[in-house]
Design an enzyme around this catalytic site. Structure first.
Site, PDB file in Angstrom:
ATOM      1  N   TYR A 145       0.825  -1.211   0.000  1.00 21.04           N
ATOM      2  CA  TYR A 145       0.000   0.000   0.000  1.00 21.04           C
ATOM      3  C   TYR A 145       0.857   1.259   0.000  1.00 21.04           C
ATOM      4  CZ  TYR A 145      -4.136  -2.877   0.991  1.00 21.04           C
ATOM      5  OH  TYR A 145      -5.144  -3.801   0.921  1.00 21.04           O
ATOM      6  N   LYS A 194       2.996 -15.334   2.927  1.00 25.97           N
ATOM      7  CA  LYS A 194       2.924 -15.989   1.610  1.00 25.97           C
ATOM      8  C   LYS A 194       4.357 -16.285   1.173  1.00 25.97           C
ATOM      9  CE  LYS A 194       0.735 -17.451  -2.070  1.00 25.97           C
ATOM     10  NZ  LYS A 194       0.016 -18.737  -2.040  1.00 25.97           N
ATOM     11  N   ASP A 226      -3.413 -17.918   2.017  1.00 22.18           N
ATOM     12  CA  ASP A 226      -4.558 -18.527   1.330  1.00 22.18           C
ATOM     13  C   ASP A 226      -5.176 -19.617   2.198  1.00 22.18           C
ATOM     14  OD1 ASP A 226      -2.130 -19.814   0.926  1.00 22.18           O
ATOM     15  OD2 ASP A 226      -2.526 -20.377  -1.152  1.00 22.18           O
ATOM     16  N   ASP A 251      -5.646  -6.537   5.537  1.00 19.85           N
ATOM     17  CA  ASP A 251      -6.834  -5.830   5.044  1.00 19.85           C
ATOM     18  C   ASP A 251      -7.896  -6.845   4.620  1.00 19.85           C
ATOM     19  OD1 ASP A 251      -8.488  -3.795   4.190  1.00 19.85           O
ATOM     20  OD2 ASP A 251      -7.461  -3.501   2.276  1.00 19.85           O
ATOM     21  N   ASP A 255     -11.565  -8.237   6.856  1.00 23.39           N
ATOM     22  CA  ASP A 255     -12.930  -8.193   6.309  1.00 23.39           C
ATOM     23  C   ASP A 255     -13.565  -9.585   6.325  1.00 23.39           C
ATOM     24  OD1 ASP A 255     -12.814  -5.419   5.608  1.00 23.39           O
ATOM     25  OD2 ASP A 255     -14.084  -5.832   3.857  1.00 23.39           O
TER      26      ASP A 255
HETATM   27  C1  IPM Z   1      -9.437  -0.572   5.960  1.00 20.64           C
HETATM   28  C2  IPM Z   1      -9.858   0.033   4.656  1.00 20.64           C
HETATM   29  C3  IPM Z   1      -8.705   0.857   4.090  1.00 20.64           C
HETATM   30  C4  IPM Z   1      -7.505  -0.051   3.910  1.00 20.64           C
HETATM   31  C5  IPM Z   1      -9.004   1.564   2.768  1.00 20.64           C
HETATM   32  C6  IPM Z   1     -10.260   2.393   2.855  1.00 20.64           C
HETATM   33  C7  IPM Z   1      -7.838   2.381   2.301  1.00 20.64           C
HETATM   34  O1  IPM Z   1     -10.275  -0.944   3.763  1.00 20.64           O
HETATM   35  O2  IPM Z   1      -9.117   0.192   6.903  1.00 20.64           O
HETATM   36  O3  IPM Z   1      -9.403  -1.798   6.067  1.00 20.64           O
HETATM   37  O4  IPM Z   1      -7.351  -0.656   2.858  1.00 20.64           O
HETATM   38  O5  IPM Z   1      -6.734  -0.160   4.826  1.00 20.64           O
HETATM   39 MN    MN Z   2     -10.253  -2.911   4.591  1.00 19.74          MN
END
Ligand code: IPM
Ligand code: MN
Length: 365
Positions: A145, A194, A226, A251, A255
């Site tokens: 990133y 990985k 993975d 990230d 999620d």
């Molecule tokens: C998170 C979000 C951010 C990230 C985005 C919005 C840049 O998805 O905090 O997880 O990728 O870190």
């Molecule tokens: Mn995120």
């Protein structure tokens, strides 16, 4: 305690969930005799449309002089985001710069689901077993990133690239945070990587092994990212303890963890650097439900609790907020996204109703 807090409400559901976070914060203030001075500042897409910048200088000053920052989610629906030039989009011009400005390298994302709330998860109750208690620790200011990028005019040459870079200091400090947390969480650390493909992962792993020598009592296991994605759905309980992840892998898997819990609305987070930190929900701004008073403010209120705990070291106060949050669910109440066909209409809470109930439980405790 006296503390100054910068408040960045953000976009979409940001303002409405922030209102609940602040409501609970002021209940903490009264109950425990603290003083939290709030200073609001624009940040995100709305800030871009009103000031021309999604992280205006004035907001930087407000954040610089604050002891901590409470941030709501930012971003709007795709069509609206496309009206913002790439260089000013909130991810690139606000969120990542906020993280690097305060070197907020350690991102804490607790993934907690008590056994009694196993029904929130799309997984079978036997998969949730005695409950989930995983602290995901994501490196937040390095990796792909933040590496060099080639885009824009270069894409006309038919290539683009993002480079993934980690240096020794970056891995060392996040590994130490993760091992230290593991000593308080089941003495178990799962290192995600990985290394079968990525040089940065092989480098990362060798430093994690080195840091392990400082924490010989912690049980360390390693898993390919993975496979970790698979195992998180198949048998998440095996990860109770701490998981250590680099930026992008973290990230994605955080999620996924929200999916395992049954809602991203149950994912608070704190991002901490050497001298300052900030808190934010791990989810987005959900523009589709903004302004309807139905968003779940749990992650924002939980993020505020993480601020009390991790940034102000107010453990008792943080615990009281967590207990109140859980208490709402224990009394059978649900936010809309957590309901099932059998949830009685009278048990469904609005955003404000949820915040009010947390305050009520906190005051009674
Ligand atoms: C998170 C979000 C951010 C990230 C985005 C919005 C840049 O998805 O905090 O997880 O990728 O870190
Ligand atoms: Mn995120």
């Amino acid at each position: 305690m006296n503390r100054r807090i910068a408040v960045l409400e953000g976009d979409g559901i940001g303002p409405e969930i922030m209102r609940e976070g602040l409501k609970v914060l002021s209940a903490v203030e009264k109950k425990y005799g603290h003083r939290f001075e709030i200073e609001k500042a624009p940040f995100g897409a709305a800030a871009y449309f009103s000031t021309g910048s999604s992280f205006p200088d004035q907001t930087k000053e407000v954040c610089d002089r604050a002891d901590a920052i409470m941030k709501g989610p930012v971003g709007l629906a795709v069509q609206e985001m496309e009206r913002i030039p790439l260089a000013e989009r909130p991810e690139k011009a606000a969120i990542l710069p906020l993280r690097s400005r305060y070197d907020a390298f350690a991102n804490y994302r607790p993934v907690v689901l008590k056994k009694e709330f196993a029904e929130f998860s799309p997984l079978k109750p036997e998969v949730i077993g005695d409950g989930l208690d995983i602290l995901m620790i994501r490196e937040l200011v390095g990796g792909i990133y933040f590496g060099d990028k080639v885009e824009g005019e270069h894409t006309e040459d038919e290539y683009s690239h993002d480079s993934c870079v980690y240096n020794r200091m970056q891995v060392l400090r996040i590994a130490r945070v993760a091992f230290r947390e593991a000593t308080r969480h089941n003495n178990h650390l799962v290192n995600v990587h990985k290394a079968n493909v990525l040089a940065t992962s092989r480098f990362w792993n060798s430093i994690v092994d080195e840091v392990h020598e400082e924490f010989p009592d912690v049980r360390l296991s390693s898993v390919l990212v993975d496979n970790a994605a698979y195992q998180l759905v198949k048998n998440p309980v095996q990860y109770n303890g701490v998981m250590l992840l680099e930026n992008m892998q973290g990230d994605i898997l955080t999620d996924e963890a929200g999916g395992v819990l049954g809602s991203l609305g149950l994912m608070p987070s704190a991002s901490i650097g050497e001298s300052k930190g900030y808190v934010e929900p791990a989810h987005g701004s959900a523009p589709d439900i903004a302004g309807k008073n139905i968003a779940n403010p749990y992650s924002m209120i939980g993020s505020m609790a993480l601020m009390l705990e991790k940034l102000f070291l107010l453990e008792k106060e943080a615990r009281a907020v967590w207990d109140a949050l859980t208490g709402v669910f224990s009394s059978g109440f649900r936010t809309r996204e957590l309901t099932s066909k059998s949830t009685p209409e009278g048990k469904i809470l609005s955003t404000t109703g949820f915040g009010d109930m947390v305050v009520e439980l906190l005051e009674k405790a």
